[in-house]
Design an enzyme around this catalytic site. Structure first.
Site, PDB file in Angstrom:
ATOM      1  N   ALA A 156      11.512   2.976 -31.230  1.00 41.45           N
ATOM      2  CA  ALA A 156      11.669   1.586 -31.670  1.00 41.45           C
ATOM      3  C   ALA A 156      12.589   1.432 -32.893  1.00 41.45           C
ATOM      4  CB  ALA A 156      10.296   0.973 -31.905  1.00 41.45           C
ATOM      5  N   ASP A 187       5.624   0.406 -30.630  1.00 41.94           N
ATOM      6  CA  ASP A 187       6.808  -0.393 -30.290  1.00 41.94           C
ATOM      7  C   ASP A 187       6.628  -1.858 -30.644  1.00 41.94           C
ATOM      8  OD1 ASP A 187       7.118   2.106 -28.505  1.00 41.94           O
ATOM      9  OD2 ASP A 187       9.066   1.096 -28.474  1.00 41.94           O
TER      10      ASP A 187
HETATM   11  O1  MRU Z   1      10.692   4.858 -24.351  1.00 44.09           O
HETATM   12  P1  MRU Z   1      10.822   5.400 -25.738  1.00 44.09           P
HETATM   13  O2  MRU Z   1      11.076   6.870 -25.766  1.00 44.09           O
HETATM   14  O3  MRU Z   1      11.812   4.622 -26.565  1.00 44.09           O
HETATM   15  O4  MRU Z   1       9.385   5.160 -26.368  1.00 44.09           O
HETATM   16  C1  MRU Z   1       9.184   5.498 -27.700  1.00 44.09           C
HETATM   17  C2  MRU Z   1       7.794   5.334 -28.172  1.00 44.09           C
HETATM   18  O5  MRU Z   1       6.920   4.919 -27.454  1.00 44.09           O
HETATM   19  C3  MRU Z   1       7.546   5.630 -29.621  1.00 44.09           C
HETATM   20  O6  MRU Z   1       6.243   6.074 -29.831  1.00 44.09           O
HETATM   21  C4  MRU Z   1       7.770   4.352 -30.448  1.00 44.09           C
HETATM   22  O7  MRU Z   1       8.986   3.767 -30.142  1.00 44.09           O
HETATM   23  C5  MRU Z   1       7.690   4.616 -31.902  1.00 44.09           C
HETATM   24  S1  MRU Z   1       9.053   5.560 -32.503  1.00 44.09           S
HETATM   25  C6  MRU Z   1       8.798   5.710 -34.167  1.00 44.09           C
END
Ligand code: MRU
Length: 367
Positions: free
Chosen positions: A50, A239
């Protein structure tokens, strides 16, 4: 340990990202120049996590703005808004993406009177600020998270919320990396995180390189390691956090939270205040990204593992109910239930850029 996951080179005036789809096998930087390349990079998770997609999108907006020829501010801003809309639509769940793009857009709008050059300058400054702020926020989150665990603890994490997903340290992995730098030892269980394997490809890679004792498990082994008494805390990223504390994170996170509750293990969500969305009253309002069937059918296999006529369902995120979350750790402090008032107070402070004015009460610990 630093990764140049999103890197704007001022000499070349060029935006580069580390292509995370190639990790851990290859560390390759790719340059993003067009709107199509940028949207594709975000959508296909070349840049992901995110906070990182927010940082990247802020630079993307600047790079795209440079190619807008119009000197008339209204025409310039109208084209800029179209780019902003395309970037924001690349992925729906992480609120940081829209937050960063809107912040860039507002910075340009604020100096429309002063012309194109000033608007470009504002867009660049905003992107740099978002990136620098994120590094500071991750450090603060890491310090607070570290206060919740003890030397020698076992920690389970899901997906990847480390430096690759943010800036230095990360969120969920931040306490572990910071503690390790200080000579502490943690035993980390990294869920492999089907179907895109962020835990296997990214989390275990980051932690191994940092000298952390990390053990990869398949997602369905989480219950076993908890039952064995090997896990003293779960740390996950987020997110989008709704106003009542319901939290969207990578698919499978809610299952970890349910298991943690069953085994009496604290379940912590770590993320910057830019991930809190007070406009979303609860988890039901969080848009959940659905991804292609090929991620289940064939992506990691030499041949398809599913009959072509079998239907698939591939949500990329799930929502963990606030009642399962022990605390939400942000750069501004640690929130405990009831989350409604604690998150509202904390966001007010983050917005006003100051601490300690809103009497947040017992469920909020200031940094
Ligand atoms: O689909 P992604 O790899 O972007 O998903 C990422 C996550 O679910 C993370 O846990 C979230 O974005 C937090 S990153 C600090």
């Amino acid at each position: 340990m630093e990764f140049l996951n999103v890197h704007f080179d001022p000499r070349q005036q060029a935006l580069y990202i580390l292509d995370q789809t190639l990790l851990p096998g290859q560390e390759r930087q790719i340059r993003l120049e067009t709107q199509e390349e940028m949207v594709e990079a975000i959508r296909s998770l070349r840049v992901r996590g995110a906070p990182a997609i927010g940082i990247c999108a802020a630079y993307c907006l600047y790079v795209l703005a440079r190619d807008i020829p119009d000197s008339d501010p209204e025409a310039f801003l109208s084209r800029l808004s179209a780019h902003a809309a395309a970037l924001k639509a690349a992925r729906p769940t992480a609120v940081n993406l829209g937050w960063a793009v809107d912040r860039g857009l507002r910075s340009a709008q604020a100096c429309r009177e002063r012309g194109r050059g000033e608007m470009l300058e504002a867009l660049y400054r905003t992107a740099v600020e978002i990136q620098e702020d994120d590094a500071a926020k991750c450090k603060a989150i890491s310090e607070l998270g570290l206060s919740l665990i003890r030397d020698g603890d076992g920690v389970l994490t899901h997906c990847n919320a480390g430096p690759l997903a943010t800036s230095r340290y990360g969120t969920a992995l931040g306490p572990i990396l910071l503690g390790t730098e200080r000579g502490m030892t943690f035993h980390v269980f990294a869920d492999e995180t089907r179907p895109l394997l962020q835990g296997a490809r990214l989390t275990s890679y980051e932690l191994q390189r940092a000298g952390v004792d990390v053990r990869l498990i398949c997602d369905s082994a989480a219950s076993t390691v908890m039952k064995n008494g090997w896990v003293q805390a779960c740390f996950v990223g987020c997110d989008r956090v709704a106003a009542n504390g319901d939290t969207a994170n990578k698919i499978g996170t809610s299952a970890v939270a349910i298991l943690a509750r069953y085994y009496g293990i604290p379940f912590y969500v770590l993320g910057p205040t830019s991930t809190i969305d007070l406009a979303c009253p609860d988890g039901a309002c969080i848009p959940i990204e659905e991804r292609g069937e090929e991620e289940l059918r064939s992506l990691w296999y030499e041949k398809p593992m599913v009959l072509p006529e079998v239907k698939c369902y591939n949500p990329a995120f799930d929502v963990t109910d606030h009642s399962l979350i022990t605390a939400i750790i942000t750069e501004k402090g640690i929130c405990r239930p009831p989350y409604g008032p604690a998150l509202a107070a904390l966001c007010k402070e983050a917005h006003e850029g100051k601490k300690g004015t809103s009497a947040p009460g017992e469920n909020f610990l200031h940094l």
